[in-house]
Scaffold this active site. Structure first.
Site, short mmCIF file in Angstrom:
data_model
loop_
_atom_site.label_atom_id
_atom_site.label_comp_id
_atom_site.label_asym_id
_atom_site.label_seq_id
_atom_site.Cartn_x
_atom_site.Cartn_y
_atom_site.Cartn_z
CE LYS A 88 -3.19 2.11 3.16
NZ LYS A 88 -3.87 2.72 1.83
CE LYS A 113 5.57 10.10 -1.54
NZ LYS A 113 5.72 9.39 -0.54
N1 LIG Z 1 10.78 1.27 9.80
C1 LIG Z 1 10.17 2.56 9.82
N2 LIG Z 1 10.54 3.36 10.75
C2 LIG Z 1 10.19 4.59 10.97
N3 LIG Z 1 9.56 5.22 9.76
C3 LIG Z 1 9.57 4.34 8.51
C4 LIG Z 1 9.82 3.09 8.52
N4 LIG Z 1 9.66 2.79 7.38
C5 LIG Z 1 9.05 3.90 6.40
N5 LIG Z 1 8.97 4.76 7.46
C6 LIG Z 1 8.63 6.37 7.12
O1 LIG Z 1 7.22 5.85 6.52
C7 LIG Z 1 7.31 7.03 5.33
C8 LIG Z 1 6.88 6.38 4.15
O2 LIG Z 1 7.66 5.57 3.65
P1 LIG Z 1 8.01 5.03 2.22
O3 LIG Z 1 8.99 4.04 2.04
O4 LIG Z 1 8.05 6.34 1.30
O5 LIG Z 1 6.65 4.37 1.77
P2 LIG Z 1 6.18 3.74 0.35
O6 LIG Z 1 7.24 3.75 -0.35
O7 LIG Z 1 5.44 2.65 0.64
O8 LIG Z 1 5.00 4.86 -0.12
C9 LIG Z 1 8.49 7.54 5.05
O9 LIG Z 1 8.42 9.09 5.34
C10 LIG Z 1 9.77 7.05 6.11
O10 LIG Z 1 10.42 7.82 6.89
#
Ligand SMILES: Nc1ncnc2c1ncn2[C@@H]1O[C@H](COP(=O)(O)OP(=O)(O)O)[C@@H](O)[C@H]1O
Ligand SMILES: Nc1ncnc2c1ncn2[C@@H]1O[C@H](COP(=O)(O)OP(=O)(O)O)[C@@H](O)[C@H]1O
Ligand code: SF4
Ligand SMILES: [Mg+2]
Ligand SMILES: [Mg+2]
Lengths: 271, 271
Positions: B9, B40
């Site tokens: 998601k 994105k």
């Molecule tokens: N294990 C984690 N601990 C803390 N924050 C996290 C972790 N994994 C992701 N995040 C935070 O969640 C947000 C969304 O993550 P992202 O990798 O961009 O999601 P997606 O790629 O699935 O849309 C980021 O800003 C990131 O800092």
């Protein structure tokens, strides 16, 4: 006839807001139809006391086009007429083709009428598919449902891009009616969403608190309007219904650039 | 050559997990390519020290197909080769057409090679478009990124539906390699995600804690692997890299029915 659509990221509260909005409009004597355009097909569940109504797409896959109106349109709370489009076959279908097939069937069955038609549409991906309600001129007043979380503002901004682009096409008649903040109770959220709405050339038309009564009504498989008609939360939805019913102000949004959106989010919400 | 894809998601942590996984794999001497397939287009940002690299779709819209490899493939941390597909034009395009156009261009430029190719794909809507990496045989081992939240398990279950359906097609060679829990620190979350993984016929291969160091590394525009190489969080990503590098166990998932998914979620997480 008012043709409105609620767009927003998955899980942001579109269906909860739509169902309560439809129920509140029905309470004022409106003839309302709500059409769920999210593959999750749970848009009208609380209006239908928890029942999962059959989706148009499932029926079309099963029976072709020999479908009667009573097989796709169901009456829920307050006489609201409920329809679920359903979603693409995972891995192969297109959400857009499904949504448009639903609208064309309803038109053929002479079922697209009422004082208000409300489309509840997934806004995670604003491709040609999910933009169908706007492209084909069905959804005319678009309301963004968002919280103060970055991901949901990002989705709302993308929807603004779609509205801005589609509004130039002859068939589409879409414009932005306003922004609804369905709160996640983040500090600074209301100011952030208000400023976002103004920066894209629109306005914040409702701040819907995150409230426990919503979950309790949900466990009882009802809208808040039906379950707790005199609660503060029900009043928020009634106020929203009044605002939308009387709204004549729409705009063509000017979406933000990615770095402006990031700057805005950082300004209101400390990391 | 291992061709893996992380699906989940929006906002669940696919890009954070992908970039750290690629960085950890590169540290072991692997030649890694990471391709972002989320509109994105921020999949490889932390590998590129915060730089937004141009998307293939933007370039194709601008220049047709006279594009050199140096215009779409950029070298990031540890020599990881980074590409961003980009997204559909809001309101009109199809994410799928964009993803496939990206792969075909990379193939034409002889740029699709390495020990590991990692696709980072949005899993909110598993239509034919976002399933392209699987349909066309590019992504072979699929890893689901989810938390214990209902919406993210719902998306993960939909991805299982797509894998199960596509695995029957001759061109696709996809199977489920495992489930990664990227925690939101909800009580009972690890057991819930572990049970979900087993019910769909797979297994939980990593529990990644929600940790402040991820945000701090992000503000410094680096992966955790680069910013805090000896931290506990970096060790989790290194462990994940080792597990995936040596994984030979995949399965064709059996997705859950909606009411089974709801029952499972209620069992582990009190309302
Ligand atoms: N294990 C984690 N601990 C803390 N924050 C996290 C972790 N994994 C992701 N995040 C935070 O969640 C947000 C969304 O993550 P992202 O990798 O961009 O999601 P997606 O790629 O699935 O849309 C980021 O800003 C990131 O800092
Ligand atoms: N104002 C609110 N207060 C508390 N919970 C809410 C509120 N709005 C939505 N929710 C909860 O959030 C969840 C997701 O809402 P839903 O309307 O299904 O989102 P969407 O239709 O956008 O995917 C629901 O379980 C609902 O109970
Ligand atoms: S138009 Fe949208 S919903 Fe349809 S296949 Fe493409 S990405 Fe999926
Ligand atoms: Mg919904
Ligand atoms: Mg991402």
């Amino acid at each position: 006839m008012k043709q409105i659509a609620l767009y927003g990221k998955g899980g942001i509260g579109k269906s909860t807001t739509s169902a309560n909005l439809s129920a509140a409009l029905a309470d004022t004597g409106c003839d309302v139809m709500q059409i769920g355009c999210d593959p999750k097909h749970d848009s009208t569940r609380m209006l239908m006391h928890g029942k999962w109504i059959p989706t148009v797409l499932d029926l079309v896959r099963e029976k072709g086009d020999k479908i009667g109106v009573e097989e796709v349109v169901f009456e829920g709370y307050g006489g609201v007429r409920c329809v679920e489009a359903g979603g693409p076959e995972p891995g192969i279908g297109c959400a857009g083709r499904g949504i448009i097939a639903t609208f064309q069937l309803l038109q053929k069955l002479d079922a697209l009428y009422g004082d208000v038609i409300l489309y509840d549409v997934l806004g995670d991906v604003v491709c040609g598919g999910f933009a169908m309600p706007m492209r084909e001129g069905y959804a005319q007043e678009i309301y963004l449902v968002t919280s103060g979380e970055f991901m949901s503002l990002y989705a709302a901004n993308n929807i603004c891009k779609a509205i801005a682009r589609l509004s130039k096409r002859s068939k589409a008649r879409c414009a932005l009616g306003g922004v609804i903040c369905n709160a996640k109770n983040i500090p600074g959220e209301e100011e952030l969403v208000r400023e976002f709405a103004e920066l894209v050339g629109s306005r914040l038309i409702a701040y819907v608190p995150r409230a426990q009564i919503v979950q309790i009504a949900e466990v009882n498989q009802q809208t808040v309007i039906e379950f707790a008609p005199d609660s503060a939360q029900a009043m928020v939805y009634r106020q929203l219904a009044e605002t939308i019913q009387t709204n004549t102000e729409t705009s063509i949004p000017t979406p933000l650039e990615m770095h402006d959106l990031e700057t805005l989010a950082r300004k209101h919400i400390p990391v």
